[in-house]
Write a protein that holds these residues in place. Structure first.
Motif, short mmCIF file in Angstrom:
data_model
loop_
_atom_site.label_atom_id
_atom_site.label_comp_id
_atom_site.label_asym_id
_atom_site.label_seq_id
_atom_site.Cartn_x
_atom_site.Cartn_y
_atom_site.Cartn_z
N GLU A 35 37.14 -33.90 -44.40
CA GLU A 35 35.86 -33.25 -44.71
C GLU A 35 34.88 -33.40 -43.55
O GLU A 35 34.16 -32.46 -43.19
N ASN A 36 34.84 -34.61 -42.98
CA ASN A 36 33.94 -34.84 -41.84
C ASN A 36 34.33 -33.97 -40.65
O ASN A 36 33.46 -33.44 -39.95
N SER A 37 35.64 -33.83 -40.44
CA SER A 37 36.08 -32.99 -39.32
C SER A 37 35.74 -31.53 -39.57
O SER A 37 35.36 -30.80 -38.65
N GLU A 61 38.11 -37.81 -46.92
CA GLU A 61 36.79 -38.02 -46.29
C GLU A 61 36.84 -37.62 -44.82
O GLU A 61 35.95 -36.92 -44.31
N ALA A 62 37.87 -38.09 -44.12
CA ALA A 62 38.00 -37.80 -42.69
C ALA A 62 38.16 -36.30 -42.46
O ALA A 62 37.56 -35.73 -41.53
N GLN A 73 36.57 -28.38 -48.73
CA GLN A 73 37.15 -29.29 -49.72
C GLN A 73 38.26 -28.61 -50.52
O GLN A 73 39.32 -29.20 -50.76
N ASP A 128 33.21 -30.41 -41.18
CA ASP A 128 31.78 -30.23 -40.90
C ASP A 128 31.54 -30.08 -39.41
O ASP A 128 30.73 -29.24 -38.97
N GLU A 129 32.25 -30.89 -38.61
CA GLU A 129 32.06 -30.86 -37.16
C GLU A 129 32.56 -29.57 -36.52
O GLU A 129 32.09 -29.18 -35.45
N LYS A 179 31.22 -26.82 -46.51
CA LYS A 179 31.73 -28.02 -47.15
C LYS A 179 32.57 -27.71 -48.39
O LYS A 179 33.65 -28.27 -48.58
#
Length: 280
Positions: free
Chosen positions: A187-189, A184-185, A201, A191-192, A197
């Motif tokens: 993936e969030n990074s 999750e972390a 992944q 995106d930033e 996405k």
């Protein structure tokens, strides 16, 4: 293994059914399953795997040399009380009930039986569980071999002392969730920093698989492997420095300790409830 009778028909029971068949451990006609009353679930398993189901306990246990307890832990008292008269001393009882001790199972069955208590994880669904198993003194050498073969149908299997199962629960039992949290972390990074996405992944998953394979197949420690990709002044060093600043490694250690402690607390509470209920 001649016949396995599975009491409980949830995801863990299905993982074992699938693993047993995929590994050709026994023929599908020798796998029988029951549950509390969800006929639709039993019908689904019958259709999907070609196994048999029944609510007739004499039929379920006839000729069974292995009985798997796979109901919800909180239902162990009721379920075992319902079946205990059909359990015989030549059967091997295999439990996948989180938090239910061997002593509690012995108390609930009311007879001396060979019992194996296990702590698999949810990766059993894809044949990649990391499972620890403890047994009582009645388990024979031949039964030990059977237990190992059975659990290897859903992944890695290791024998431990029962008092170590709480530590196992905190480490590998809950372990998949820690890895999902890490994904999750990442993936969030991604995106930033502007990565697609889906592509991110795929890269993350393959990175984790590759790193795991390196640790599995290399004679080097994880620390050595990390240092080898951490060039002075490079990108990896910059990232690792931030992880160290945030105390990520210590956070993981504390996380696993907390989960292990909670497992011990929940196990004591559940065993107490089941034993008290048994004697009311």
């Amino acid at each position: 293994m001649k016949k396995i009778a599975i009491v409980g028909a949830g995801s863990m029971a299905e993982a074992f059914i699938s693993g047993i068949l995929e590994n050709k451990l026994i023929d599908r006609q020798h796998i029988w399953v029951t549950n509390h009353g969800n006929r639709e679930r039993l019908a689904l398993l019958e259709e999907r795997y070609g196994i048999s189901s029944t609510y007739e306990l004499s039929t379920l246990f006839k000729g069974a040399d292995i009985v798997m307890l796979a109901m919800k832990p909180k239902d162990a008292d009721t379920a075992i009380n319902h079946i205990h008269e059909f359990l015989t001393d030549d059967m091997l009882i295999v439990s996948v009930l989180a938090g239910v001790s061997i002593n509690t199972i012995e108390t609930l069955t009311r007879k001396p039986l060979s019992i194996a208590r296990s702590m698999p994880n949810t990766s059993a669904a894809v044949g990649k569980s990391a499972t620890a198993i403890a047994v009582n003194e009645r388990v024979t050498t031949e039964q030990l071999k059977t237990i190992k073969i059975l659990f290897e149908t859903v992944g890695l299997a290791k024998f431990v002392e029962e008092e170590q199962l709480d530590a196992v629960t905190g480490l590998s039992g809950s372990g998949p969730a820690y890895i999902y949290y890490l994904i999750e972390a990442m993936e969030n990074s991604a995106d930033e920093i502007g990565l697609d996405k889906q592509i991110a992944q795929e890269l993350i998953v393959q990175t984790l698989i590759g790193a795991a394979e390196m640790v599995k197949n290399s004679s080097k420690s994880p620390e050595q492997l990390r240092r080898e990709v951490t060039s002075p002044g490079g990108t990896t060093e910059a990232g690792i420095r931030v992880l160290e600043e945030y105390g990520v490694q210590q956070a993981f250690i504390s996380c696993i300790k907390a989960a292990s402690a909670q497992s011990k607390l929940m196990g004591k509470s559940l065993s107490s409830e089941l034993n008290v209920s048994k004697h009311l």
